[in-house]
Design an enzyme around this catalytic site. Structure first.
Site, PDB file in Angstrom:
ATOM      1  N   LYS A  11       7.548  -5.025   3.437  1.00 33.16           N
ATOM      2  CA  LYS A  11       8.500  -5.484   4.473  1.00 33.16           C
ATOM      3  C   LYS A  11       7.933  -6.650   5.261  1.00 33.16           C
ATOM      4  O   LYS A  11       6.717  -6.870   5.301  1.00 33.16           O
ATOM      5  CB  LYS A  11       8.856  -4.348   5.433  1.00 33.16           C
ATOM      6  CG  LYS A  11       7.659  -3.705   6.164  1.00 33.16           C
ATOM      7  CD  LYS A  11       7.206  -4.433   7.420  1.00 33.16           C
ATOM      8  CE  LYS A  11       5.961  -3.857   8.048  1.00 33.16           C
ATOM      9  NZ  LYS A  11       5.386  -4.641   9.137  1.00 33.16           N
ATOM     10  N   ALA A 122      -3.803  -4.570   3.968  1.00 32.48           N
ATOM     11  CA  ALA A 122      -4.078  -4.909   5.382  1.00 32.48           C
ATOM     12  C   ALA A 122      -3.480  -6.257   5.775  1.00 32.48           C
ATOM     13  O   ALA A 122      -4.115  -7.073   6.422  1.00 32.48           O
ATOM     14  CB  ALA A 122      -5.593  -4.900   5.663  1.00 32.48           C
ATOM     15  N   GLY A 124      -0.130  -6.512   7.096  1.00 36.98           N
ATOM     16  CA  GLY A 124       1.031  -6.393   7.996  1.00 36.98           C
ATOM     17  C   GLY A 124       2.334  -6.346   7.224  1.00 36.98           C
ATOM     18  O   GLY A 124       3.402  -6.657   7.750  1.00 36.98           O
ATOM     19  N   MET A 125       2.259  -5.931   5.938  1.00 38.73           N
ATOM     20  CA  MET A 125       3.470  -5.888   5.106  1.00 38.73           C
ATOM     21  C   MET A 125       3.772  -4.493   4.557  1.00 38.73           C
ATOM     22  O   MET A 125       4.546  -4.333   3.623  1.00 38.73           O
ATOM     23  CB  MET A 125       3.360  -6.899   3.967  1.00 38.73           C
ATOM     24  CG  MET A 125       3.363  -8.331   4.488  1.00 38.73           C
ATOM     25  SD  MET A 125       3.617  -9.500   3.166  1.00 38.73           S
ATOM     26  CE  MET A 125       5.295  -9.123   2.694  1.00 38.73           C
ATOM     27  N   ALA A 126       3.148  -3.483   5.142  1.00 42.33           N
ATOM     28  CA  ALA A 126       3.440  -2.080   4.825  1.00 42.33           C
ATOM     29  C   ALA A 126       3.033  -1.653   3.418  1.00 42.33           C
ATOM     30  O   ALA A 126       3.657  -0.767   2.836  1.00 42.33           O
ATOM     31  CB  ALA A 126       4.925  -1.757   5.061  1.00 42.33           C
ATOM     32  N   GLY A 127       1.965  -2.239   2.898  1.00 44.09           N
ATOM     33  CA  GLY A 127       1.495  -1.857   1.561  1.00 44.09           C
ATOM     34  C   GLY A 127       1.135  -0.377   1.471  1.00 44.09           C
ATOM     35  O   GLY A 127       1.534   0.312   0.534  1.00 44.09           O
ATOM     36  N   GLY A 128       0.401   0.112   2.449  1.00 49.17           N
ATOM     37  CA  GLY A 128       0.006   1.528   2.446  1.00 49.17           C
ATOM     38  C   GLY A 128       1.229   2.430   2.576  1.00 49.17           C
ATOM     39  O   GLY A 128       1.346   3.449   1.881  1.00 49.17           O
ATOM     40  N   ALA A 130       4.250   1.736   1.653  1.00 49.93           N
ATOM     41  CA  ALA A 130       5.022   1.680   0.404  1.00 49.93           C
ATOM     42  C   ALA A 130       4.387   2.588  -0.650  1.00 49.93           C
ATOM     43  O   ALA A 130       5.095   3.219  -1.437  1.00 49.93           O
ATOM     44  CB  ALA A 130       5.112   0.240  -0.105  1.00 49.93           C
ATOM     45  N   ASP A 162       5.760   3.000   9.033  1.00 42.88           N
ATOM     46  CA  ASP A 162       6.640   2.156   8.222  1.00 42.88           C
ATOM     47  C   ASP A 162       7.186   2.873   6.984  1.00 42.88           C
ATOM     48  O   ASP A 162       7.977   2.302   6.226  1.00 42.88           O
ATOM     49  CB  ASP A 162       5.888   0.896   7.750  1.00 42.88           C
ATOM     50  CG  ASP A 162       5.481  -0.001   8.911  1.00 42.88           C
ATOM     51  OD1 ASP A 162       6.157   0.042   9.953  1.00 42.88           O
ATOM     52  OD2 ASP A 162       4.495  -0.736   8.765  1.00 42.88           O
TER      53      ASP A 162
END
Ligand code: C5P
Length: 336
Positions: A11, A122, A124-128, A130, A162
């Site tokens: 995101k 890390a 700020g795109m919600a990888g974890g 997701a 998130d």
């Protein structure tokens, strides 16, 4: 052996408003998520051995819409050092394990997860988040648990703020820690917005950004409580949407990483309609008129900022569909 596949989107935050910290130390948010077409792909397999194992491969996302992700061996190696129990996909599977045992018996719950990451770590795109969303969907399918989207969201909220937005996909308005969601409008809007993304060499710690935010006294006194109050329609064409991009954390992130302003300035010089720091950073997201313009901005970054603060660039579009089961993994996951 049984197996299931799932994917989930990353995101950007079109708007991120934040108040001062509440009694629990967390900052109340009012945020508009746009999920993007950088997705994590996950395979969940049953295994005889109890417990949950995980293998993670990190890929560099493509710089052009026609490209495919490329395995990043160094990032894959450094993520291998993450203790299994801290991996959000594992924590998501663990949250469902009691239900597996109830339904299939205590010896059934052994799981092996493989995660193919195209959302930078890390960033700020919600990888974890997701990863957690994809794991919830895959395990729900694998073990035929029959949890509804609302039930998965309730489990996901406890794993990361998130996660609900990654599960739901599309555009959503989040309050609380960003985990209480209201969806916006259209069911299937397609992906009308094009983004050029610049990833920084070094991640930014979320607590450090919030600490700087407090030190600079940036917390808004009153936050919008509904999507209606916010007065933005995320489905606006990019030209108009650009005027509404706003991130209350940006000033704090830029104080910690002044060079990100140069990355944003470079995007504007290459024709970006607007730019912002995504979430608590350090990714810079530049909104483009179309796919070709997004590629032009990415190329501009590579040329102008070579040898500088950037680890990589990518082009993507949004919004994306939420976490969903897949029939198989994409071909590029077998190539390297
Ligand atoms: O959500 P996450 O665990 O990544 O947050 C890490 C830290 O960032 C929290 O412990 C808190 O210090 C800070 N944070 C915050 N307000 C939020 C989200 C995170 O203060 N809404």
């Amino acid at each position: 052996m049984r197996e299931s596949f799932a994917s989930a989107p990353g995101k950007v935050n079109l708007v991120l408003r934040s108040g001062p910290p509440a009694a629990d130390g967390y900052h109340p948010l009012a945020t508009v998520f746009e999920t993007v077409n950088l997705r994590e792909y996950l395979r969940a397999r049953t295994r005889k051995r109890p417990g949950i194992g995980v293998e993670t491969r990190v890929y560099d996302p493509p710089v052009s819409p026609a490209g495919t992700p490329k395995l990043n061996e160094a990032a894959t190696e450094s993520l291998a050092a993450l203790p299994t129990e801290r991996h959000l996909a594992v924590r998501a599977a663990k949250a469902l394990q009691p239900l597996i045992s109830q339904k299939w018996g205590p010896s059934a719950a052994g799981l092996q997860l493989t995660v193919h990451k195209t959302i930078p770590v890390a960033a700020g795109m919600a990888g974890g988040s997701a990863d957690a969303a994809a794991a919830l969907v895959a395990v729900n399918d694998l073990w035929e648990l029959g949890l509804s989207p609302a039930q998965l969201e309730a489990v996901g909220r406890n794993l990361g703020a998130d996660v609900p937005a990654c599960l739901r996909g599309g555009w959503s308005f989040g309050t609380g820690r960003g985990d209480h969601l209201e969806s916006f409008g259209e069911e299937n809007p397609g992906s009308p917005h094009w983004w050029a993304l610049a990833f920084a060499e070094e991640g930014l710690s979320t607590p450090a950004v919030f600490a700087k935010f407090d030190e600079m006294n940036l917390g808004a006194q009153a936050l919008p409580t509904t999507a209606g109050h916010l007065g933005i329609d995320p489905a606006l064409p990019a030209e108009q949407l650009a005027e509404h991009l706003r991130n209350d954390l940006a000033e704090a992130a830029l104080r910690l990483r002044p060079e990100l302003a140069e990355v944003g300035g470079c995007a504007l010089a290459c024709g970006a309609l607007g730019w912002m720091v995504s979430g608590s950073g350090p990714t810079v997201a530049a909104l483009a008129k179309n796919a070709a313009e997004a590629e032009r901005i990415a190329a501009g970054w590579m040329e102008t900022l070579e040898g500088g603060p950037l680890a990589g660039v990518a082009v993507t579009s949004g919004p994306s569909v939420g976490a969903k089961t897949e029939i198989s993994l994409p071909d590029w996951t077998n190539r390297s």
